[in-house]
Design a protein around this motif. Structure first.
Motif, PDB file in Angstrom:
ATOM      1  N   LEU A  22      12.275  -8.727  12.984  1.00 44.16           N
ATOM      2  CA  LEU A  22      12.259  -8.420  14.405  1.00 44.16           C
ATOM      3  C   LEU A  22      12.398  -6.928  14.660  1.00 44.16           C
ATOM      4  O   LEU A  22      13.210  -6.254  14.023  1.00 44.16           O
ATOM      5  N   THR A  23      11.621  -6.434  15.592  1.00 45.41           N
ATOM      6  CA  THR A  23      11.576  -5.044  16.078  1.00 45.41           C
ATOM      7  C   THR A  23      10.852  -4.100  15.126  1.00 45.41           C
ATOM      8  O   THR A  23      10.640  -2.934  15.464  1.00 45.41           O
ATOM      9  N   CYS A  24      10.473  -4.551  13.942  1.00 47.31           N
ATOM     10  CA  CYS A  24       9.882  -3.651  12.949  1.00 47.31           C
ATOM     11  C   CYS A  24       8.376  -3.467  13.151  1.00 47.31           C
ATOM     12  O   CYS A  24       7.713  -4.237  13.842  1.00 47.31           O
ATOM     13  N   THR A  25       7.845  -2.440  12.490  1.00 43.99           N
ATOM     14  CA  THR A  25       6.408  -2.194  12.396  1.00 43.99           C
ATOM     15  C   THR A  25       6.033  -2.174  10.917  1.00 43.99           C
ATOM     16  O   THR A  25       6.836  -2.547  10.055  1.00 43.99           O
ATOM     17  N   ASP A  26       4.837  -1.692  10.615  1.00 51.35           N
ATOM     18  CA  ASP A  26       4.417  -1.564   9.220  1.00 51.35           C
ATOM     19  C   ASP A  26       5.150  -0.438   8.498  1.00 51.35           C
ATOM     20  O   ASP A  26       5.044  -0.317   7.265  1.00 51.35           O
ATOM     21  N   GLN A  27       5.909   0.370   9.224  1.00 50.10           N
ATOM     22  CA  GLN A  27       6.522   1.557   8.640  1.00 50.10           C
ATOM     23  C   GLN A  27       7.950   1.354   8.127  1.00 50.10           C
ATOM     24  O   GLN A  27       8.417   2.132   7.281  1.00 50.10           O
ATOM     25  N   ASN A  28       8.668   0.347   8.591  1.00 50.04           N
ATOM     26  CA  ASN A  28      10.081   0.209   8.212  1.00 50.04           C
ATOM     27  C   ASN A  28      10.264   0.036   6.710  1.00 50.04           C
ATOM     28  O   ASN A  28      11.002   0.781   6.064  1.00 50.04           O
ATOM     29  N   PHE A  29       9.604  -0.947   6.151  1.00 49.11           N
ATOM     30  CA  PHE A  29       9.701  -1.175   4.708  1.00 49.11           C
ATOM     31  C   PHE A  29       9.113  -0.005   3.938  1.00 49.11           C
ATOM     32  O   PHE A  29       9.664   0.431   2.918  1.00 49.11           O
ATOM     33  N   THR A  30       8.010   0.539   4.434  1.00 50.89           N
ATOM     34  CA  THR A  30       7.319   1.638   3.762  1.00 50.89           C
ATOM     35  C   THR A  30       8.245   2.821   3.538  1.00 50.89           C
ATOM     36  O   THR A  30       8.236   3.438   2.465  1.00 50.89           O
ATOM     37  N   THR A  31       9.057   3.146   4.536  1.00 47.47           N
ATOM     38  CA  THR A  31       9.873   4.363   4.466  1.00 47.47           C
ATOM     39  C   THR A  31      11.311   4.125   4.023  1.00 47.47           C
ATOM     40  O   THR A  31      11.984   5.074   3.608  1.00 47.47           O
ATOM     41  N   LYS A  32      11.802   2.879   4.073  1.00 47.35           N
ATOM     42  CA  LYS A  32      13.221   2.630   3.828  1.00 47.35           C
ATOM     43  C   LYS A  32      13.538   1.857   2.549  1.00 47.35           C
ATOM     44  O   LYS A  32      14.664   1.952   2.038  1.00 47.35           O
ATOM     45  N   ALA A  33      12.603   1.079   2.049  1.00 44.27           N
ATOM     46  CA  ALA A  33      12.939   0.152   0.966  1.00 44.27           C
ATOM     47  C   ALA A  33      12.936   0.788  -0.414  1.00 44.27           C
ATOM     48  O   ALA A  33      13.577   0.284  -1.332  1.00 44.27           O
ATOM     49  N   GLY A  34      12.202   1.882  -0.591  1.00 47.21           N
ATOM     50  CA  GLY A  34      12.125   2.502  -1.905  1.00 47.21           C
ATOM     51  C   GLY A  34      11.380   1.662  -2.923  1.00 47.21           C
ATOM     52  O   GLY A  34      11.690   1.697  -4.120  1.00 47.21           O
ATOM     53  N   ALA A  35      10.379   0.934  -2.468  1.00 46.36           N
ATOM     54  CA  ALA A  35       9.675  -0.002  -3.347  1.00 46.36           C
ATOM     55  C   ALA A  35       8.566   0.639  -4.169  1.00 46.36           C
ATOM     56  O   ALA A  35       8.139   0.078  -5.182  1.00 46.36           O
ATOM     57  N   GLN A  36       8.081   1.803  -3.756  1.00 43.52           N
ATOM     58  CA  GLN A  36       6.888   2.368  -4.389  1.00 43.52           C
ATOM     59  C   GLN A  36       7.106   2.717  -5.861  1.00 43.52           C
ATOM     60  O   GLN A  36       6.185   2.569  -6.676  1.00 43.52           O
ATOM     61  N   ARG A  37       8.272   3.200  -6.209  1.00 48.99           N
ATOM     62  CA  ARG A  37       8.524   3.579  -7.607  1.00 48.99           C
ATOM     63  C   ARG A  37       8.317   2.389  -8.547  1.00 48.99           C
ATOM     64  O   ARG A  37       7.650   2.508  -9.583  1.00 48.99           O
ATOM     65  N   VAL A  38       8.865   1.247  -8.175  1.00 48.68           N
ATOM     66  CA  VAL A  38       8.749   0.065  -9.019  1.00 48.68           C
ATOM     67  C   VAL A  38       7.325  -0.481  -8.987  1.00 48.68           C
ATOM     68  O   VAL A  38       6.782  -0.906 -10.008  1.00 48.68           O
ATOM     69  N   ALA A  39       6.699  -0.472  -7.804  1.00 44.38           N
ATOM     70  CA  ALA A  39       5.320  -0.945  -7.693  1.00 44.38           C
ATOM     71  C   ALA A  39       4.387  -0.102  -8.560  1.00 44.38           C
ATOM     72  O   ALA A  39       3.447  -0.627  -9.173  1.00 44.38           O
ATOM     73  N   ALA A  40       4.649   1.202  -8.612  1.00 45.68           N
ATOM     74  CA  ALA A  40       3.832   2.080  -9.443  1.00 45.68           C
ATOM     75  C   ALA A  40       3.965   1.694 -10.911  1.00 45.68           C
ATOM     76  O   ALA A  40       2.977   1.612 -11.655  1.00 45.68           O
ATOM     77  N   GLU A  41       5.192   1.463 -11.354  1.00 45.60           N
ATOM     78  CA  GLU A  41       5.435   1.078 -12.746  1.00 45.60           C
ATOM     79  C   GLU A  41       4.778  -0.256 -13.082  1.00 45.60           C
ATOM     80  O   GLU A  41       4.182  -0.424 -14.150  1.00 45.60           O
ATOM     81  N   LEU A  42       4.886  -1.213 -12.164  1.00 42.62           N
ATOM     82  CA  LEU A  42       4.384  -2.560 -12.411  1.00 42.62           C
ATOM     83  C   LEU A  42       2.876  -2.687 -12.205  1.00 42.62           C
ATOM     84  O   LEU A  42       2.281  -3.686 -12.626  1.00 42.62           O
ATOM     85  N   GLY A  43       2.286  -1.714 -11.542  1.00 40.50           N
ATOM     86  CA  GLY A  43       0.856  -1.773 -11.285  1.00 40.50           C
ATOM     87  C   GLY A  43       0.473  -2.795 -10.242  1.00 40.50           C
ATOM     88  O   GLY A  43      -0.560  -3.473 -10.368  1.00 40.50           O
ATOM     89  N   VAL A  44       1.303  -2.919  -9.195  1.00 39.07           N
ATOM     90  CA  VAL A  44       0.991  -3.842  -8.097  1.00 39.07           C
ATOM     91  C   VAL A  44       0.855  -3.056  -6.798  1.00 39.07           C
ATOM     92  O   VAL A  44       1.560  -2.071  -6.581  1.00 39.07           O
ATOM     93  N   ALA A  45      -0.053  -3.475  -5.951  1.00 37.35           N
ATOM     94  CA  ALA A  45      -0.203  -2.890  -4.620  1.00 37.35           C
ATOM     95  C   ALA A  45       0.761  -3.569  -3.662  1.00 37.35           C
ATOM     96  O   ALA A  45       1.136  -4.731  -3.847  1.00 37.35           O
ATOM     97  N   LEU A  46       1.174  -2.837  -2.631  1.00 37.96           N
ATOM     98  CA  LEU A  46       2.027  -3.369  -1.578  1.00 37.96           C
ATOM     99  C   LEU A  46       1.271  -3.288  -0.260  1.00 37.96           C
ATOM    100  O   LEU A  46       0.745  -2.234   0.088  1.00 37.96           O
TER     101      LEU A  46
END
Length: 280
Positions: A53-77
């Motif tokens: 609730l209240t979120c956009t496409d940007q909340n997870f993108t900027t706050k979760a810190g998921a990109q580092r692991v996604a880069a290692e695993l070779g998965v798109a988000l």
């Protein structure tokens, strides 16, 4: 898709796009992280993230810190918005945070004025994957996860479409919207008073009805202010035990409903999904 921004991130690209949605009858924004493997021309699997609730496409993108692991695993988000937006899109008359803009609940509304735009189920399941996977050379293996309202969306979408997702996970999901104030308000507005129409958007009801087994991971913080009144995780535990549904449901001591919680455990969720996305 029209690219709005692009930022280098852990060797990959964090992009934001805009596109016209025929399903939602408006223009939508979506954020996509492309790992280094995708930039090298490889077709990579996808994890879809559904926000709350209240979120956009940007909340997870900027706050979760998921990109580092996604880069290692070779998965798109892929991170879509949480509701239709724009001129003419209905909103709650009192601008309440739990209905209307930012609160699409991942259902296809059948009641006016919502049914002109609020078709987030069809958008998430059909239109968006067809668009991004074709345009960006992603998939076809995909997993789905989310938080709160988005956790509800991830669980119900996966349970209803087990052939489309290899795994599902959620943080602090609304597991029984038919039995909590957030859910009752939204489902009444979007789907009407006939509660039988709500069951396909209720995780507990779907498992009770015999939903197919799918690898499932759920994390819930014990200090979450919404646990007892809105999220009702014990109901999911009980139905899984009763129906023999092999979900992993974990209570994390002292964690609340915030992105501090998500950022702490997102690596474990992505590794959970990668095990299934990369299985042959």
């Amino acid at each position: 898709m029209k690219q709005l921004s692009s930022n280098r991130c852990f060797g990959g690209l964090q992009n934001q796009y805009e596109h016209a949605s025929g399903v939602l009858n408006c223009t939508m924004q979506v954020s996509v992280y492309l790992p280094p493997a995708a930039l090298q021309g490889n077709v990579v699997p996808v994890v879809y993230w559904l926000s709350g609730l209240t979120c956009t496409d940007q909340n997870f993108t900027t706050k979760a810190g998921a990109q580092r692991v996604a880069a290692e695993l070779g998965v798109a988000l892929v991170m879509p918005d949480t509701s239709p937006r724009g001129v003419g899109v209905a909103d709650a008359p009192d601008a309440a945070y739990d209905l209307g803009l930012g609160a699409g609940f991942y259902v296809d509304a059948t009641q006016g004025p919502w049914n002109s735009h609020y078709r987030m189920y069809s958008y998430t399941v059909d239109e968006l994957p067809a668009l991004v996977e074709s345009a960006l050379n992603l998939g076809p293996r995909r997993a789905i996860c989310g938080h709160s309202m988005g956790g509800h969306g991830a669980l119900t979408i996966a349970l209803r479409n087990p052939s489309r997702y290899v795994s599902v996970s959620a943080f602090s999901p609304i597991v029984a919207p038919s039995q909590c104030p957030w859910g009752e308000k939204a489902l009444t507005a979007y789907l009407g008073n006939d509660r039988s129409a709500w069951t396909v958007h209720d995780t507990v009801a779907l498992i009770e009805a015999g939903a197919a087994q799918l690898p499932m991971l759920v994390d819930q913080g014990t200090a979450d202010n919404f646990l007892e009144g809105q999220l009702k995780t014990p109901l999911l535990e009980r139905v899984c035990k009763r129906k023999g549904y092999a979900a992993t449901i974990r209570y994390q001591d002292g964690y609340d409903h915030s992105y501090y919680f998500i950022s702490t455990f997102i690596e474990e969720h992505l590794r959970f999904h990668a095990q299934h996305l990369n299985a042959l």
